[in-house]
Scaffold this motif. Sequence first.
Motif, mmCIF file in Angstrom:
data_model
loop_
_atom_site.group_PDB
_atom_site.id
_atom_site.type_symbol
_atom_site.label_atom_id
_atom_site.label_comp_id
_atom_site.label_asym_id
_atom_site.label_seq_id
_atom_site.Cartn_x
_atom_site.Cartn_y
_atom_site.Cartn_z
ATOM 1 N N ALA A 541 66.378 3.373 3.756
ATOM 2 C CA ALA A 541 67.388 3.740 4.742
ATOM 3 C C ALA A 541 67.520 2.612 5.751
ATOM 4 O O ALA A 541 66.522 2.037 6.185
ATOM 5 C CB ALA A 541 67.019 5.047 5.440
ATOM 6 N N ILE A 542 68.757 2.290 6.123
ATOM 7 C CA ILE A 542 69.034 1.240 7.103
ATOM 8 C C ILE A 542 69.667 1.896 8.316
ATOM 9 O O ILE A 542 70.802 2.383 8.243
ATOM 10 C CB ILE A 542 69.978 0.171 6.526
ATOM 11 N N PRO A 543 68.954 1.967 9.459
ATOM 12 C CA PRO A 543 69.560 2.558 10.654
ATOM 13 C C PRO A 543 70.564 1.605 11.284
ATOM 14 O O PRO A 543 70.305 0.409 11.435
ATOM 15 C CB PRO A 543 68.350 2.789 11.568
ATOM 16 N N VAL A 544 71.723 2.138 11.651
ATOM 17 C CA VAL A 544 72.767 1.383 12.340
ATOM 18 C C VAL A 544 73.122 2.181 13.595
ATOM 19 O O VAL A 544 73.822 3.188 13.518
ATOM 20 C CB VAL A 544 74.008 1.168 11.460
ATOM 21 N N GLU A 545 72.586 1.712 14.736
ATOM 22 C CA GLU A 545 72.699 2.454 15.982
ATOM 23 C C GLU A 545 72.204 3.874 15.748
ATOM 24 O O GLU A 545 71.068 4.093 15.371
ATOM 25 C CB GLU A 545 74.131 2.386 16.519
ATOM 26 N N ARG A 546 73.053 4.867 15.905
ATOM 27 C CA ARG A 546 72.608 6.246 15.742
ATOM 28 C C ARG A 546 72.947 6.814 14.373
ATOM 29 O O ARG A 546 72.902 8.030 14.169
ATOM 30 C CB ARG A 546 73.249 7.142 16.819
ATOM 31 N N ARG A 547 73.276 5.981 13.410
ATOM 32 C CA ARG A 547 73.604 6.449 12.078
ATOM 33 C C ARG A 547 72.702 5.779 11.056
ATOM 34 O O ARG A 547 71.936 4.872 11.385
ATOM 35 C CB ARG A 547 75.084 6.193 11.767
ATOM 36 N N VAL A 548 72.807 6.240 9.814
ATOM 37 C CA VAL A 548 71.916 5.777 8.764
ATOM 38 C C VAL A 548 72.718 5.466 7.515
ATOM 39 O O VAL A 548 73.591 6.240 7.117
ATOM 40 C CB VAL A 548 70.835 6.839 8.451
ATOM 41 N N LEU A 549 72.428 4.316 6.893
ATOM 42 C CA LEU A 549 72.964 3.960 5.587
ATOM 43 C C LEU A 549 71.828 4.030 4.567
ATOM 44 O O LEU A 549 70.700 3.629 4.850
ATOM 45 C CB LEU A 549 73.563 2.549 5.606
ATOM 46 N N LEU A 550 72.145 4.536 3.388
ATOM 47 C CA LEU A 550 71.148 4.729 2.344
ATOM 48 C C LEU A 550 71.376 3.739 1.211
ATOM 49 O O LEU A 550 72.520 3.491 0.813
ATOM 50 C CB LEU A 550 71.207 6.157 1.794
ATOM 51 N N ILE A 551 70.285 3.185 0.704
ATOM 52 C CA ILE A 551 70.312 2.334 -0.478
ATOM 53 C C ILE A 551 69.779 3.169 -1.640
ATOM 54 O O ILE A 551 68.659 3.682 -1.590
ATOM 55 C CB ILE A 551 69.453 1.073 -0.296
ATOM 56 N N ALA A 552 70.588 3.332 -2.675
ATOM 57 C CA ALA A 552 70.221 4.190 -3.806
ATOM 58 C C ALA A 552 70.491 3.457 -5.103
ATOM 59 O O ALA A 552 71.320 2.544 -5.179
ATOM 60 C CB ALA A 552 71.004 5.502 -3.765
ATOM 61 N N ARG A 553 69.778 3.883 -6.146
ATOM 62 C CA ARG A 553 69.932 3.310 -7.477
ATOM 63 C C ARG A 553 70.320 4.431 -8.440
ATOM 64 O O ARG A 553 69.690 5.488 -8.465
ATOM 65 C CB ARG A 553 68.633 2.639 -7.923
ATOM 66 N N PHE A 554 71.363 4.212 -9.240
ATOM 67 C CA PHE A 554 71.899 5.232 -10.127
ATOM 68 C C PHE A 554 71.960 4.711 -11.554
ATOM 69 O O PHE A 554 72.252 3.525 -11.787
ATOM 70 C CB PHE A 554 73.318 5.647 -9.690
ATOM 71 N N GLU A 555 71.690 5.588 -12.480
ATOM 72 C CA GLU A 555 71.958 5.330 -13.887
ATOM 73 C C GLU A 555 73.421 5.627 -14.165
ATOM 74 O O GLU A 555 73.926 6.695 -13.821
ATOM 75 C CB GLU A 555 71.071 6.215 -14.769
ATOM 76 N N VAL A 556 74.116 4.684 -14.776
ATOM 77 C CA VAL A 556 75.548 4.869 -15.028
ATOM 78 C C VAL A 556 75.783 5.885 -16.139
ATOM 79 O O VAL A 556 76.749 6.664 -16.087
ATOM 80 C CB VAL A 556 76.194 3.509 -15.379
ATOM 81 N N ARG A 557 74.924 5.923 -17.132
ATOM 82 C CA ARG A 557 75.132 6.801 -18.287
ATOM 83 C C ARG A 557 75.207 8.261 -17.847
ATOM 84 O O ARG A 557 74.343 8.761 -17.121
ATOM 85 C CB ARG A 557 74.005 6.635 -19.295
#
Length: 657
Positions: A541-557
């Motif tokens: 998770a990357i906090p940006v001021e009072r919000r949060v961005l998530l880094i996720a990994r997905f299988e395309v299939r």
Amino acid sequence: MVVCGDDALAHRLAADLQDVYGERVTLVVPSAREPQRPRIPPPARALGRAGALLGRVSAAMVRPAPLSSEAAGDGAEPAEETLRILEAAQPDDAALTEAGIAGAGALALVYDDDELNIHAALRARRLNPRLRLVIRLYNRKLGQHLEELLDQAAAVAALGSEDAGDAEGADASTTVLSDADTVAPALAGAAVAGTSRVIEADGLLLRAVERAPVPPGRPGEPGLCTLALLSASANDPAGATGSAAGDEGPVLLPDDAATAAAAGCGTVVLETVSYTGRPIRRRWLRGRGAPLASLFSRRLRWSLAGVVGAVLALAVASSLTMGEDPVHAVYLSLLDLFAINDPAINDPAPRKVLQLLSGLTGLLLLPVLVAAAFEGLGTFRSASALRRPPRGLSGHVVLLGLGKVGTRVLARLHEMGIPVVCIEGDPEARGIALARRLRVPTVLGDVTQEGVLEAAMIDRAATLLALTSEDTTNLEASLYARSVSPRLRVTLRLFDDRFATAVYRTLRAAHPGALTRSRSVTYLAAPAFAGAMMGRQILGAIPVERRVLLIARFEVRGHAALEGRTVAEVLRPGRLRVLAVDTSTPDDAEPDTAGTAPAPPPAEERTPAQLVHELGDDYVLRPQDRVLLVATRQGLGELHARNRQPAAARQSGARQG
């Protein structure tokens, strides 16, 4: 979804599952009211100071604006039809059965007691072998063994079930998370200038950094992508007229047009970094012997060097005056030095003088040897003691609180090679042993008492990390530290997120030239727990001021929102974007034993994922690809909904057929 807990993390997690992912949630708590942390009653004088501080902060607030659901998290009351609250003192069989564990898709056990979570996980796995489990556990080694045990139990139950075909397709995985491990990188990144969250994924090292506004007409530094446009008040409290974000909050995941139009606005940029490796520092008593500088003081070393020089000078003089062999001259000088040679009564005068000088040197050597013995013994005795801050220390991080979160943050800062001075009031705190083992300077004392922050050299520090479990203690330490050093970078942990937002705005307005960050542990940890319950592999998770961005990994299939679509089609400005694609799996790869996806190559044989700018926006995602995404919590919820709609349509068609 079933969530069991006894603190704010359970309520936050239930709200995220309901509001972001649109899931039906059953919340099992000891009490249906908003959880209140058990607090240790502080002294009356500390209560008076804390009350006065809270009064000053409340009076300084001029804009108590209502928080949005994303910024505050505690926002609106959840809808009754999608959230059911069940009161139960313990998560026993009766409580789990009443919560509908038999038909649930996932269960989160987030009690603040590791033993209670383990017992409940074993019960839940027995009641529903297909259940996806997310467990909050502080002990990482125990968590790894627990994951293997529960996964093995699910596999055995699936083989023995009558409906084995459906059991193989069910996601009965077990994920053990620690809220302290989840938030430690974000807190460490907020404390260090230029060092933000570093995430390793598919052979890539990604780092989010804040960049100051660029003057008009001057190009900015290149980066992988722009994650956010910061608010004007976060970089220029007086207001930036050309800011695209304004003072309402940051603009997350802007498109290229919005980024180009944001003149004079600070940004959060994602960069790729290469690991060069920090050289291993030579620690005290590492290897076979101890460094001389660790055992003896500088003055003592110079004294020993002076005695050795005197012995050599006497040996040279004896060799020149008496015509003796140099080795024999050194031997005679040492005998005279230790007073074990025969008196030079019948020898020439030069020999008598040299013997007297050697004896005098031996008398000078005696106190030096005694001092060396005492210093060496004292060094060994202090090996298990806490270090005091060295006199010349500056630019360091003052870490207040060595509890569960503070211990993890201390370990991260030490790994990054950042000088730290810790403050802890409890000599038996969890992180004291780690600070002693790492030889980190530590001040034992109540931070609300005068002289404790000064002992940690707060006036020469670069950052203050206030991470105790008491909001009033963190707030008081932050305000006092700011009075000593107005430009000090401050990051404080606050339990209540609305109060954290109010403190953040007040400190930012009162000290416009300094950097202030307020963090709620539950606010940063809940997205990772919610993502694990949805079957996502949340990497950070990357906090940006009072919000949060998530880094996720997905299988395309099998993912209708990704498979067969281009990178540009997946892009959702403000919600979701693709960072990189792992194309290491070949087209003709054999499926795995379940027949659902091709088996990826071993980690040591895989090449790093390719970035989007290397593949191009028109790259079509293949079934065997894996994508690395950055998204808001709402963006992940929309991606899940877009994938769920085609699946529901396929099931409806199958029933009609």
